[in-house]
Motif scaffolding. Structure first.
Motif, PDB file in Angstrom:
ATOM      1  N   VAL A 175      35.135  37.350  34.379  1.00 24.80           N
ATOM      2  CA  VAL A 175      35.674  38.083  35.513  1.00 24.80           C
ATOM      3  C   VAL A 175      34.639  39.337  35.684  1.00 24.80           C
ATOM      4  O   VAL A 175      34.150  39.836  34.832  1.00 24.80           O
ATOM      5  CB  VAL A 175      37.036  38.696  35.169  1.00 24.80           C
ATOM      6  CG1 VAL A 175      37.497  39.810  36.106  1.00 24.80           C
ATOM      7  CG2 VAL A 175      37.942  37.706  34.700  1.00 24.80           C
ATOM      8  N   LYS A 176      34.305  39.329  36.985  1.00 22.28           N
ATOM      9  CA  LYS A 176      33.353  40.535  37.339  1.00 22.28           C
ATOM     10  C   LYS A 176      33.691  41.884  37.038  1.00 22.28           C
ATOM     11  O   LYS A 176      34.931  42.285  37.159  1.00 22.28           O
ATOM     12  CB  LYS A 176      32.867  40.385  38.834  1.00 22.28           C
ATOM     13  CG  LYS A 176      32.139  39.184  39.007  1.00 22.28           C
ATOM     14  CD  LYS A 176      31.244  39.011  40.229  1.00 22.28           C
ATOM     15  CE  LYS A 176      30.984  37.364  40.421  1.00 22.28           C
ATOM     16  NZ  LYS A 176      29.747  37.351  41.587  1.00 22.28           N
ATOM     17  N   PRO A 177      33.050  42.941  36.811  1.00 26.54           N
ATOM     18  CA  PRO A 177      33.098  44.176  36.332  1.00 26.54           C
ATOM     19  C   PRO A 177      33.888  45.024  37.276  1.00 26.54           C
ATOM     20  O   PRO A 177      34.916  45.630  37.020  1.00 26.54           O
ATOM     21  CB  PRO A 177      31.810  44.788  36.200  1.00 26.54           C
ATOM     22  CG  PRO A 177      30.887  43.689  35.922  1.00 26.54           C
ATOM     23  CD  PRO A 177      31.427  42.468  36.617  1.00 26.54           C
ATOM     24  N   HIS A 178      33.616  44.854  38.799  1.00 29.38           N
ATOM     25  CA  HIS A 178      34.513  45.240  39.722  1.00 29.38           C
ATOM     26  C   HIS A 178      36.019  44.845  39.791  1.00 29.38           C
ATOM     27  O   HIS A 178      36.523  45.575  39.974  1.00 29.38           O
ATOM     28  CB  HIS A 178      33.842  45.136  41.142  1.00 29.38           C
ATOM     29  CG  HIS A 178      33.858  43.808  41.827  1.00 29.38           C
ATOM     30  ND1 HIS A 178      32.969  42.880  41.643  1.00 29.38           N
ATOM     31  CD2 HIS A 178      34.833  43.345  42.596  1.00 29.38           C
ATOM     32  CE1 HIS A 178      33.333  41.576  42.228  1.00 29.38           C
ATOM     33  NE2 HIS A 178      34.348  42.125  42.648  1.00 29.38           N
ATOM     34  N   VAL A 179      36.158  43.609  39.529  1.00 35.59           N
ATOM     35  CA  VAL A 179      37.578  43.223  39.256  1.00 35.59           C
ATOM     36  C   VAL A 179      38.355  43.837  37.965  1.00 35.59           C
ATOM     37  O   VAL A 179      39.539  44.185  38.305  1.00 35.59           O
ATOM     38  CB  VAL A 179      37.470  41.462  39.206  1.00 35.59           C
ATOM     39  CG1 VAL A 179      38.784  40.944  38.953  1.00 35.59           C
ATOM     40  CG2 VAL A 179      36.840  40.831  40.271  1.00 35.59           C
ATOM     41  N   LEU A 180      37.591  44.149  37.132  1.00 38.04           N
ATOM     42  CA  LEU A 180      38.278  44.597  35.894  1.00 38.04           C
ATOM     43  C   LEU A 180      38.493  45.990  36.186  1.00 38.04           C
ATOM     44  O   LEU A 180      39.642  46.265  36.041  1.00 38.04           O
ATOM     45  CB  LEU A 180      37.218  44.529  34.631  1.00 38.04           C
ATOM     46  CG  LEU A 180      36.816  43.165  33.955  1.00 38.04           C
ATOM     47  CD1 LEU A 180      35.694  43.317  33.092  1.00 38.04           C
ATOM     48  CD2 LEU A 180      38.105  42.668  33.378  1.00 38.04           C
ATOM     49  N   ARG A 181      37.694  46.764  37.033  1.00 37.91           N
ATOM     50  CA  ARG A 181      37.941  48.107  37.473  1.00 37.91           C
ATOM     51  C   ARG A 181      39.254  48.209  38.514  1.00 37.91           C
ATOM     52  O   ARG A 181      40.070  48.780  38.151  1.00 37.91           O
ATOM     53  CB  ARG A 181      36.788  48.814  38.150  1.00 37.91           C
ATOM     54  CG  ARG A 181      35.998  49.095  37.018  1.00 37.91           C
ATOM     55  CD  ARG A 181      34.638  49.979  37.641  1.00 37.91           C
ATOM     56  NE  ARG A 181      33.944  49.332  38.679  1.00 37.91           N
ATOM     57  CZ  ARG A 181      32.720  48.485  38.543  1.00 37.91           C
ATOM     58  NH1 ARG A 181      32.326  48.404  37.239  1.00 37.91           N
ATOM     59  NH2 ARG A 181      32.085  47.948  39.478  1.00 37.91           N
ATOM     60  N   TYR A 182      39.365  47.057  39.107  1.00 37.57           N
ATOM     61  CA  TYR A 182      40.618  46.933  39.949  1.00 37.57           C
ATOM     62  C   TYR A 182      41.716  46.672  39.381  1.00 37.57           C
ATOM     63  O   TYR A 182      42.780  47.288  39.565  1.00 37.57           O
ATOM     64  CB  TYR A 182      40.346  45.990  41.156  1.00 37.57           C
ATOM     65  CG  TYR A 182      41.404  45.657  41.883  1.00 37.57           C
ATOM     66  CD1 TYR A 182      41.905  46.632  42.950  1.00 37.57           C
ATOM     67  CD2 TYR A 182      42.018  44.523  41.976  1.00 37.57           C
ATOM     68  CE1 TYR A 182      42.899  46.323  43.654  1.00 37.57           C
ATOM     69  CE2 TYR A 182      43.351  44.313  42.742  1.00 37.57           C
ATOM     70  CZ  TYR A 182      43.399  45.148  43.404  1.00 37.57           C
ATOM     71  OH  TYR A 182      44.716  44.895  44.506  1.00 37.57           O
ATOM     72  N   TRP A 183      41.742  45.902  38.508  1.00 35.47           N
ATOM     73  CA  TRP A 183      42.871  45.361  37.378  1.00 35.47           C
ATOM     74  C   TRP A 183      43.252  46.569  36.704  1.00 35.47           C
ATOM     75  O   TRP A 183      44.687  46.813  36.396  1.00 35.47           O
ATOM     76  CB  TRP A 183      42.289  44.256  36.481  1.00 35.47           C
ATOM     77  CG  TRP A 183      42.360  42.911  37.176  1.00 35.47           C
ATOM     78  CD1 TRP A 183      42.795  42.566  38.664  1.00 35.47           C
ATOM     79  CD2 TRP A 183      42.075  41.685  36.779  1.00 35.47           C
ATOM     80  NE1 TRP A 183      42.453  41.280  38.774  1.00 35.47           N
ATOM     81  CE2 TRP A 183      41.962  40.847  37.739  1.00 35.47           C
ATOM     82  CE3 TRP A 183      41.747  41.412  35.601  1.00 35.47           C
ATOM     83  CZ2 TRP A 183      41.860  39.350  37.498  1.00 35.47           C
ATOM     84  CZ3 TRP A 183      41.479  40.041  35.214  1.00 35.47           C
ATOM     85  CH2 TRP A 183      41.462  39.093  36.329  1.00 35.47           C
ATOM     86  N   GLU A 184      42.462  47.531  36.237  1.00 38.79           N
ATOM     87  CA  GLU A 184      42.997  48.509  35.460  1.00 38.79           C
ATOM     88  C   GLU A 184      43.828  49.524  36.324  1.00 38.79           C
ATOM     89  O   GLU A 184      44.875  50.146  35.885  1.00 38.79           O
ATOM     90  CB  GLU A 184      41.597  49.806  35.246  1.00 38.79           C
ATOM     91  CG  GLU A 184      40.927  49.192  33.861  1.00 38.79           C
ATOM     92  CD  GLU A 184      39.601  50.077  33.833  1.00 38.79           C
ATOM     93  OE1 GLU A 184      39.667  51.415  34.086  1.00 38.79           O
ATOM     94  OE2 GLU A 184      38.576  49.327  33.428  1.00 38.79           O
ATOM     95  N   GLN A 185      43.686  49.402  37.824  1.00 38.57           N
ATOM     96  CA  GLN A 185      44.613  50.313  38.447  1.00 38.57           C
ATOM     97  C   GLN A 185      45.707  49.543  38.946  1.00 38.57           C
ATOM     98  O   GLN A 185      46.790  50.089  38.946  1.00 38.57           O
ATOM     99  CB  GLN A 185      43.889  50.522  40.053  1.00 38.57           C
ATOM    100  CG  GLN A 185      42.626  51.358  39.869  1.00 38.57           C
ATOM    101  CD  GLN A 185      41.662  51.426  41.059  1.00 38.57           C
ATOM    102  OE1 GLN A 185      42.342  50.486  41.955  1.00 38.57           O
ATOM    103  NE2 GLN A 185      40.928  52.280  41.604  1.00 38.57           N
ATOM    104  N   GLU A 186      45.808  48.314  38.925  1.00 35.44           N
ATOM    105  CA  GLU A 186      47.055  47.318  39.095  1.00 35.44           C
ATOM    106  C   GLU A 186      47.894  46.990  37.785  1.00 35.44           C
ATOM    107  O   GLU A 186      49.157  46.901  38.070  1.00 35.44           O
ATOM    108  CB  GLU A 186      46.496  46.026  39.667  1.00 35.44           C
ATOM    109  CG  GLU A 186      45.736  46.280  41.011  1.00 35.44           C
ATOM    110  CD  GLU A 186      46.582  46.945  42.104  1.00 35.44           C
ATOM    111  OE1 GLU A 186      48.157  46.503  42.231  1.00 35.44           O
ATOM    112  OE2 GLU A 186      46.076  47.610  42.849  1.00 35.44           O
ATOM    113  N   PHE A 187      47.160  47.042  36.687  1.00 35.36           N
ATOM    114  CA  PHE A 187      47.853  46.739  35.412  1.00 35.36           C
ATOM    115  C   PHE A 187      48.059  48.003  34.557  1.00 35.36           C
ATOM    116  O   PHE A 187      46.989  48.160  33.813  1.00 35.36           O
ATOM    117  CB  PHE A 187      47.490  45.536  34.883  1.00 35.36           C
ATOM    118  CG  PHE A 187      47.647  44.266  35.659  1.00 35.36           C
ATOM    119  CD1 PHE A 187      48.581  43.589  35.841  1.00 35.36           C
ATOM    120  CD2 PHE A 187      46.361  43.804  36.516  1.00 35.36           C
ATOM    121  CE1 PHE A 187      48.742  42.225  36.481  1.00 35.36           C
ATOM    122  CE2 PHE A 187      46.523  42.570  37.237  1.00 35.36           C
ATOM    123  CZ  PHE A 187      47.651  41.964  37.225  1.00 35.36           C
ATOM    124  N   PRO A 188      49.138  48.485  34.474  1.00 38.67           N
ATOM    125  CA  PRO A 188      49.364  49.796  33.317  1.00 38.67           C
ATOM    126  C   PRO A 188      49.017  49.273  32.068  1.00 38.67           C
ATOM    127  O   PRO A 188      48.733  50.225  31.099  1.00 38.67           O
ATOM    128  CB  PRO A 188      50.632  50.246  33.554  1.00 38.67           C
ATOM    129  CG  PRO A 188      51.539  49.048  34.235  1.00 38.67           C
ATOM    130  CD  PRO A 188      50.455  48.355  34.980  1.00 38.67           C
TER     131      PRO A 188
END
Length: 119
Positions: free
Chosen positions: A30-43
């Protein structure tokens, strides 16, 4: 019928305590920008942040990311559906999570066995 999980093809998680975002990106495909986005979406995802806001993920974070990846990419969940699934199943955990833990444990035990055999 759902496609089989591609988590079987992911590399084994090394036995370290902390992982950088680049390492997690490689371990989870998974690309780093996706990981950063998931941090916002998944508590459930909250990597430790250190100097300069650098993220350091722990083993349970890597396993959670792999679980999120399986829900979104392999099982076709939406972000909202995956979030709901994870929060609803936290008590009993997902079978995928256990399979990953078992696979990881077996690999680590095989490594220990190799070390013991060489001594």
């Amino acid at each position: 019928m759902l496609e089989p999980s591609h988590n079987d093809e992911l590399p084994v998680i090394p036995g370290k305590r902390y992982f950088t975002i680049g390492e997690v990106s490689d371990l989870c495909a998974v690309k780093p920008h996706v990981l950063r986005y998931w941090e916002q979406e998944f508590p459930q995802l909250s990597p430790v942040k250190r100097r300069g806001n650098r993220r350091y993920y722990q083993r349970q974070d890597v396993l959670m990311i792999r679980q999120i990846r399986a829900l979104l990419y392999d099982q076709g969940f939406t972000i909202g559906g995956a979030r709901q699934r994870l929060s609803g199943d936290e008590a009993k955990e997902d079978v995928t999570h256990y399979k990953q833990l078992i696979r990881q444990t077996i690999t680590e035990l095989e490594e220990v066995l190799q070390v013991l055999r060489t001594h």
